[in-house]
Design a protein around this motif. Structure first.
Motif, PDB file in Angstrom:
ATOM      1  N   THR A  86      41.444  40.825  42.979  1.00 35.83           N
ATOM      2  CA  THR A  86      41.589  39.622  42.160  1.00 35.83           C
ATOM      3  C   THR A  86      42.265  39.977  40.854  1.00 35.83           C
ATOM      4  O   THR A  86      42.068  41.069  40.308  1.00 35.83           O
ATOM      5  CB  THR A  86      40.217  38.982  41.869  1.00 35.83           C
ATOM      6  OG1 THR A  86      39.406  39.906  41.137  1.00 35.83           O
ATOM      7  CG2 THR A  86      39.519  38.622  43.174  1.00 35.83           C
ATOM      8  N   ASP A  87      43.028  39.050  40.363  1.00 37.49           N
ATOM      9  CA  ASP A  87      43.753  39.268  39.109  1.00 37.49           C
ATOM     10  C   ASP A  87      42.847  38.937  37.928  1.00 37.49           C
ATOM     11  O   ASP A  87      43.074  37.987  37.173  1.00 37.49           O
ATOM     12  CB  ASP A  87      45.015  38.404  39.090  1.00 37.49           C
ATOM     13  CG  ASP A  87      45.887  38.671  37.872  1.00 37.49           C
ATOM     14  OD1 ASP A  87      45.748  39.762  37.286  1.00 37.49           O
ATOM     15  OD2 ASP A  87      46.682  37.783  37.506  1.00 37.49           O
ATOM     16  N   LEU A 115      40.699  31.325  39.238  1.00 37.81           N
ATOM     17  CA  LEU A 115      41.570  31.625  40.367  1.00 37.81           C
ATOM     18  C   LEU A 115      41.029  30.931  41.611  1.00 37.81           C
ATOM     19  O   LEU A 115      39.825  30.974  41.866  1.00 37.81           O
ATOM     20  CB  LEU A 115      41.659  33.134  40.595  1.00 37.81           C
ATOM     21  CG  LEU A 115      42.119  33.961  39.392  1.00 37.81           C
ATOM     22  CD1 LEU A 115      41.936  35.444  39.668  1.00 37.81           C
ATOM     23  CD2 LEU A 115      43.565  33.662  39.052  1.00 37.81           C
ATOM     24  N   TYR A 117      41.298  30.808  45.753  1.00 37.96           N
ATOM     25  CA  TYR A 117      41.744  31.560  46.913  1.00 37.96           C
ATOM     26  C   TYR A 117      41.411  30.810  48.195  1.00 37.96           C
ATOM     27  O   TYR A 117      40.387  30.120  48.289  1.00 37.96           O
ATOM     28  CB  TYR A 117      41.069  32.937  46.960  1.00 37.96           C
ATOM     29  CG  TYR A 117      41.488  33.869  45.848  1.00 37.96           C
ATOM     30  CD1 TYR A 117      42.644  34.644  45.954  1.00 37.96           C
ATOM     31  CD2 TYR A 117      40.728  33.984  44.687  1.00 37.96           C
ATOM     32  CE1 TYR A 117      43.025  35.501  44.938  1.00 37.96           C
ATOM     33  CE2 TYR A 117      41.096  34.843  43.662  1.00 37.96           C
ATOM     34  CZ  TYR A 117      42.260  35.594  43.795  1.00 37.96           C
ATOM     35  OH  TYR A 117      42.626  36.441  42.786  1.00 37.96           O
ATOM     36  N   LEU A 123      46.191  33.548  47.163  1.00 37.61           N
ATOM     37  CA  LEU A 123      45.988  32.907  45.866  1.00 37.61           C
ATOM     38  C   LEU A 123      46.672  31.544  45.890  1.00 37.61           C
ATOM     39  O   LEU A 123      47.899  31.446  45.981  1.00 37.61           O
ATOM     40  CB  LEU A 123      46.562  33.766  44.743  1.00 37.61           C
ATOM     41  CG  LEU A 123      46.436  33.193  43.322  1.00 37.61           C
ATOM     42  CD1 LEU A 123      44.980  33.018  42.938  1.00 37.61           C
ATOM     43  CD2 LEU A 123      47.156  34.089  42.316  1.00 37.61           C
ATOM     44  N   ALA A 126      46.149  29.337  39.850  1.00 39.09           N
ATOM     45  CA  ALA A 126      45.435  29.928  38.716  1.00 39.09           C
ATOM     46  C   ALA A 126      45.489  28.938  37.562  1.00 39.09           C
ATOM     47  O   ALA A 126      46.521  28.282  37.342  1.00 39.09           O
ATOM     48  CB  ALA A 126      46.058  31.264  38.311  1.00 39.09           C
TER      49      ALA A 126
END
Length: 370
Positions: A86-87, A115, A117, A123, A126
Motif C-alpha cells: 500500500t502507498d 486508498l 482497492y 488501486l 486515492a
C-alpha cells in the motif's frame, strides 16, 4: 489464552506476548474441525483485520521491512488470495465495504490519505483533502456501500461516492446552531417522582433504587443554540478534537457523528438531502452510540445510568432499572433490533424493547405527563 487488555477491546483474533508489548501472530481456531491456522506479520494498528460481511474473505494489514502490505485470505481454508503493498507511510486501518467489493485503507493521522482497492488488489482511487495538518480520525461505510464517510481532525466529515470516489459534500460541526429548521434536543434533569404517599416501607424490590436518582428528559431548544465545547490541548498527544465517531443507519438514510471537542453532542445528518437533520446535546460526554440494525433508531450512552433512544419520531431518556448505580459505558443491539445489551465496567444487563405500537403509546403518555 491470556490476552492483553488492549486486545480485549479490539475484538480481533490477535495474540500478544505476555507483557502485551509485542504482537506475535494471528491464530485462527476452528471450532468445527479443531484445526489451527497461523498468520504471520500482522500489524498492530487502529484496525488491522477486517472481514467481508458474508464471511468469505479476510483482509490483514501487515508490516514487513518497514513497508505496509495487505493480504487477503479465503476464510474457508485460510489460503492467501492476494498480497499487495500500500502507498502509505504508516497504515492506520482497513475496512471492507459492506458488499465486499472495495477495501478502504487509510494512513496515519500525520498524512491525510484514503486508498480504495478492489478485491484483486488494484488501486481504484486515492483521496486527500488537505496537507500539513492532522488528517483522518475515523472512517465508516454506508450499509448500501454507496458512501464512504471520512472524519477528520479539522472537525469535518467528508462524504465520498462509490462511482468516482470523489467528495460529494462535507459536514462541519460548528459550536453554535443558528438554522431555525434544525431541531435541537437538550437533555434536562428533573427531580425523581417519589410518590411517597403511595410507597410501602420497605419498598418492593422492583422499586429499590436510590431516592437521589434523578430523571431526565429532552427539551427542544430554541435557536440560536450554543453547544458545550472544549478547547483542545494541541501541545499534547491525541488531542480531543476532530470527528472521532461515525455511524450510518441501517437504511443509509442517516449518519450520526460526534466531534470530540464538542463531546456532549450527537449530530444526525440526512444523507438523502445532505444536510443536518437533528442535534442532541447530552448532560455528559457521549461514550458510545449505535444504530438499530433493523430501523433508523439510535441508542446513545453517556456513562450515566440511562440509555437514550432517538428516531425520526422523537427521542426519549430511559432509566436503567435495578439496585444501585449502573453506569452504561457501551451498548450493543441484537440483530433483530428487539433488545439491547448495556455494559458497565463489571456488569451488563439486557434491555428488551416494546413493540412499535407500545413505544408510541409510551411516548404519548410521557408527553402528556411532561
Amino acid at each position: 489464552m491470556n490476552f492483553s487488555e488492549a486486545f480485549k477491546l479490539s475484538s480481533l483474533l490477535c495474540r500478544f506476548s505476555p507483557d502485551g508489548k509485542f504482537l506475535l501472530r494471528i491464530t485462527v481456531w476452528s471450532l468445527c474441525t479443531k484445526s489451527v491456522s497461523y498468520i504471520k506479520y500482522p500489524k498492530a494498528c487502529q484496525q488491522g483485520v477486517t472481514f467481508t460481511r458474508d464471511g468469505r474473505y479476510m483482509a490483514l494489514a501487515e508490516r514487513r521491512d518497514c513497508k505496509d502490505y495487505v493480504s487477503i485470505f479465503v476464510c474457508s481454508d485460510w489460503q492467501l488470495l492476494r498480497h499487495f503493498d500500500t502507498d502509505t507511510q504508516d497504515l492506520a486501518g482497513i475496512e471492507w465495504a459492506p458488499n465486499g467489493c472495495v477495501l478502504a485503507a487509510w494512513d496515519t493521522c500525520l498524512e491525510y490519505k484514503v486508498l480504495l482497492y478492489s478485491l484483486d488488489g488494484r488501486l481504484l482511487s486515492a483521496y486527500c483533502a488537505y496537507e500539513w495538518s492532522l488528517g483522518i480520525k475515523s472512517v465508516a461505510w454506508s450499509p448500501s456501500s454507496q458512501f464512504l464517510a471520512v472524519g477528520s481532525y479539522d472537525g469535518k466529515v467528508r462524504l465520498l461516492n462509490h462511482v468516482t470516489w470523489k467528495m460529494i459534500t462535507e459536514f462541519g460541526h460548528p459550536a453554535a446552531i443558528n438554522n431555525p429548521k434544525i431541531v435541537v434536543y437538550k437533555e434536562a434533569e428533573k427531580g425523581p417522582r417519589l410518590g411517597l404517599g403511595r410507597l410501602s416501607f420497605p419498598p418492593p424490590r422492583a422499586l429499590a433504587v436510590p431516592l437521589s436518582t434523578s430523571e431526565s428528559k429532552y427539551e427542544i431548544a430554541s435557536v440560536p443554540v450554543s453547544l458545550q465545547s472544549l478547547k483542545p490541548a494541541t501541545d499534547r498527544a491525541n488531542p480531543r478534537m476532530g470527528v472521532g465517531m461515525l455511524a450510518f443507519s441501517a437504511d443509509s438514510y442517516f449518519l450520526a457523528t460526534r466531534n470530540d471537542n464538542v463531546p456532549n453532542t450527537v449530530w444526525v445528518w440526512d444523507i438523502q438531502k445532505l444536510r443536518l437533520f437533528v442535534v442532541l446535546e447530552q448532560l455528559a460526554p457521549v461514550r458510545s452510540f449505535l444504530w438499530d440494525p433493523q430501523q433508523p433508531r439510535l441508542a446513545i450512552c453517556t456513562g450515566s445510568s440511562k440509555v437514550y433512544l432517538w428516531s425520526p419520531a422523537g427521542c426519549v431518556s430511559v432509566q436503567v432499572p435495578g439496585e444501585g448505580d449502573f453506569p452504561v459505558l457501551s451498548l450493543c443491539w441484537h440483530s433483530s433490533g428487539d433488545s439491547l445489551a448495556l455494559l458497565s465496567k463489571d456488569h451488563f444487563c439486557l434491555c428488551f424493547l416494546d413493540t412499535e405500537e407500545g413505544i408510541h403509546t409510551a411516548l404519548g403518555q410521557q408527553d402528556s405527563q411532561a
